[in-house]
Design an enzyme around this catalytic site. Sequence first.
Site, short mmCIF file in Angstrom:
data_model
loop_
_atom_site.label_atom_id
_atom_site.label_comp_id
_atom_site.label_asym_id
_atom_site.label_seq_id
_atom_site.Cartn_x
_atom_site.Cartn_y
_atom_site.Cartn_z
N GLY A 20 0.79 -1.22 0.07
CA GLY A 20 -0.06 0.12 -0.03
C GLY A 20 1.01 1.24 0.16
O GLY A 20 0.13 2.35 0.16
N GLY A 22 2.69 2.42 -2.60
CA GLY A 22 2.80 3.02 -3.90
C GLY A 22 3.93 2.23 -4.87
O GLY A 22 4.03 2.93 -5.75
N LYS A 23 4.17 1.00 -4.61
CA LYS A 23 5.34 0.48 -5.15
C LYS A 23 4.76 0.21 -6.60
O LYS A 23 5.58 0.61 -7.67
CB LYS A 23 5.49 -0.98 -4.60
CG LYS A 23 6.07 -0.93 -3.07
CD LYS A 23 6.75 -2.40 -2.91
CE LYS A 23 5.58 -3.46 -3.01
NZ LYS A 23 4.45 -3.05 -2.11
N THR A 24 3.49 -0.16 -7.05
CA THR A 24 3.09 -0.29 -8.31
C THR A 24 3.04 0.97 -8.98
O THR A 24 3.46 0.87 -10.08
CB THR A 24 1.74 -0.87 -8.30
OG1 THR A 24 1.70 -2.38 -7.89
CG2 THR A 24 1.26 -0.98 -9.76
N SER A 25 2.68 2.02 -8.66
CA SER A 25 2.79 3.35 -9.27
C SER A 25 4.17 3.63 -9.60
O SER A 25 4.37 4.11 -10.66
CB SER A 25 2.18 4.49 -8.34
OG SER A 25 0.69 4.05 -8.00
N ASP A 47 3.79 -9.80 -7.64
CA ASP A 47 2.61 -9.56 -6.61
C ASP A 47 1.55 -10.60 -6.97
O ASP A 47 0.73 -10.54 -8.09
CB ASP A 47 2.45 -8.09 -6.40
CG ASP A 47 1.56 -8.21 -5.06
OD1 ASP A 47 0.88 -9.04 -4.56
OD2 ASP A 47 1.32 -6.94 -4.62
N THR A 505 -7.53 1.54 -6.44
CA THR A 505 -6.87 0.34 -6.53
C THR A 505 -7.13 -0.55 -5.19
O THR A 505 -7.52 -2.01 -5.45
CB THR A 505 -5.36 0.47 -6.51
OG1 THR A 505 -5.29 1.09 -7.78
CG2 THR A 505 -4.80 -0.88 -6.60
#
Length: 597
Positions: A20, A22-25, A47, A505
């Site tokens: 949560g 913000g790794k993906t962003s 993930d 998300t």
Amino acid sequence: MIPTFLTDAPRYLFLTGKGGVGKTSIACASAMHLARAGRSVLLVSTDPASNVGQVFDTAIGNTITEIAAVPGLSALEIDPAEAATTYRESIVGPVRGILPEPEVDLIEEQLSGACTTEIASFNEFTGLLTDTQTTAAFDHVVFDTAPTGHTIRLLQLPGSWTDYLDEGKGDASCLGPLSGLERQRSTYAEAVDALGDPARTRLVLVARPQTGAVTEIARTHGELAELGLRQQHVVVNAVLPPPGDGDVLARAVHDREQAVLNDLPKALRGLPTDLLPLRADNMVGLDALTRLFDEASTSREAPIEEAPAGLPAGTDDLETLVDELAQQDHGLLMFMGKGGVGKTTIASAVAVALAERGRDVHLTTTDPAAHLADTLDEAVDGLQVSRIDPDEATRTYRETVLRNRGAALDEAGRAALEEDLRSPCTEEIAVFQAFSRAVNEARRRFVVMDTAPTGHTLLLLDATGSYHRDVVRQMGDSNNVITPMMRLQDPEHTKVVVITLPETTPVLEATHLQDDLRRAGIEPWGWVVNNSLTAAQTTNALLLKRAGNERAELEQVLATAERCAVLPLLPAEPIGIAGLRELSQRDRTVEMVPTSA
């Protein structure tokens, strides 16, 4: 300004940190930046709860897919279930039709557990590090990794399996014939070399300016350094800019974030560090991702035109949910959701509230990255606190097996058993047994379980389901058979509470979690939406704009949830008993307005 971790970027970039943050962003924005600089880039998610496809509005899946809107960028989502199916077939296929059917069925059953799923995903991961033919067309491979606990296990596996192959010749039945592992020996060794080579690999530790998230990456830093991964950078995401108004909440949040940044753990202070400002919009779509690294864009964001409406009608506070739960004197309460949404805090708040209502409560966690001691600062009458520790559970399981099964073995047989128990798959069995004991304990008291991030939790439930199917197959449909899965499916025994944030998300992933639970015959009892700015009644322009984005997400939750509590973002982090009480006893002051048609 381009973050320092992208300066002279090596071939492999890994982003890791608490769920949560913000790794993906950041991974998506980084891959876009490198592609727009003329590089060919492969973005990979390891993930189990990946949402890279949603960020780019492109169906991706377990094949390399070009992102049409970003020339030079391709993406891949390692799907654990699909990887496991392929892996099982690679083991079973060659012997199907050769071995007797019962033996083939036994091999398939041995390959049905969560450990096999993890190893299958890991094989995909190592293949990308070592298969030059697959990645030859790419200058960079950017990995959007799973939440910390899963990632640490993933990165430890190369060394673990290399040691096991070197030192143990036990029964690796849950992975298939040992020869299958022997074939991977060179691949695992190459993966270890790539991970530890700073010229090829850079680790990016991502956090938010919160005590728990920063503490987590400090732990991760040490664990990764011990594995030989020392080329590390820090990114602190979503830092609230200095508020230009007198809003109490904005000032409190800014001050506490600055306090965290000014007192970083010693292990992190010497690492290159980037600060990324909080954005008004969700990081979905190319325009939003482009602005993520543009420091000046914060001041160019459109001002709020009008204050957002209050909370939709039909929402509750946490105290209302606790009052309903307290009408019973026992039961299993499972708090589930994406990492970083506040499961540990909310589970602890409910456990404290039930104990203070005179109930006998056991608060425990199955999350490898959870630290309940950081949340609870004093004892509460009627509340027991524990953690299902994978290392401790494994040690206890090994000792029990050696004491029971090993008692009748000779020296050679006992040595063979000890080698078998050194398999990393032993941990899966041990944790499952500890989990099952907690499920059964809820017949006589409340057991409040803070579960691991979604992907890990679903693997655990899948292991429970495999056990259920195995018991029913062996013992038939006898009424005397009650498995852990049966208790999870019993709404009188188990109540699942889905935790999310009022953002696109997290709500999407929580909805997918609910769908998966329903397919398993488990109906969620309620939802909790945490850290709502609408419920906090801020007047800060940036926070108000983010609050305006919450409305659609709250209404989506209300459309599917039987019960829904909304908790406000608080000026102080709810740490310690006093902070937890504030969560469950906070007065409702925001206006309720009807939901839209």
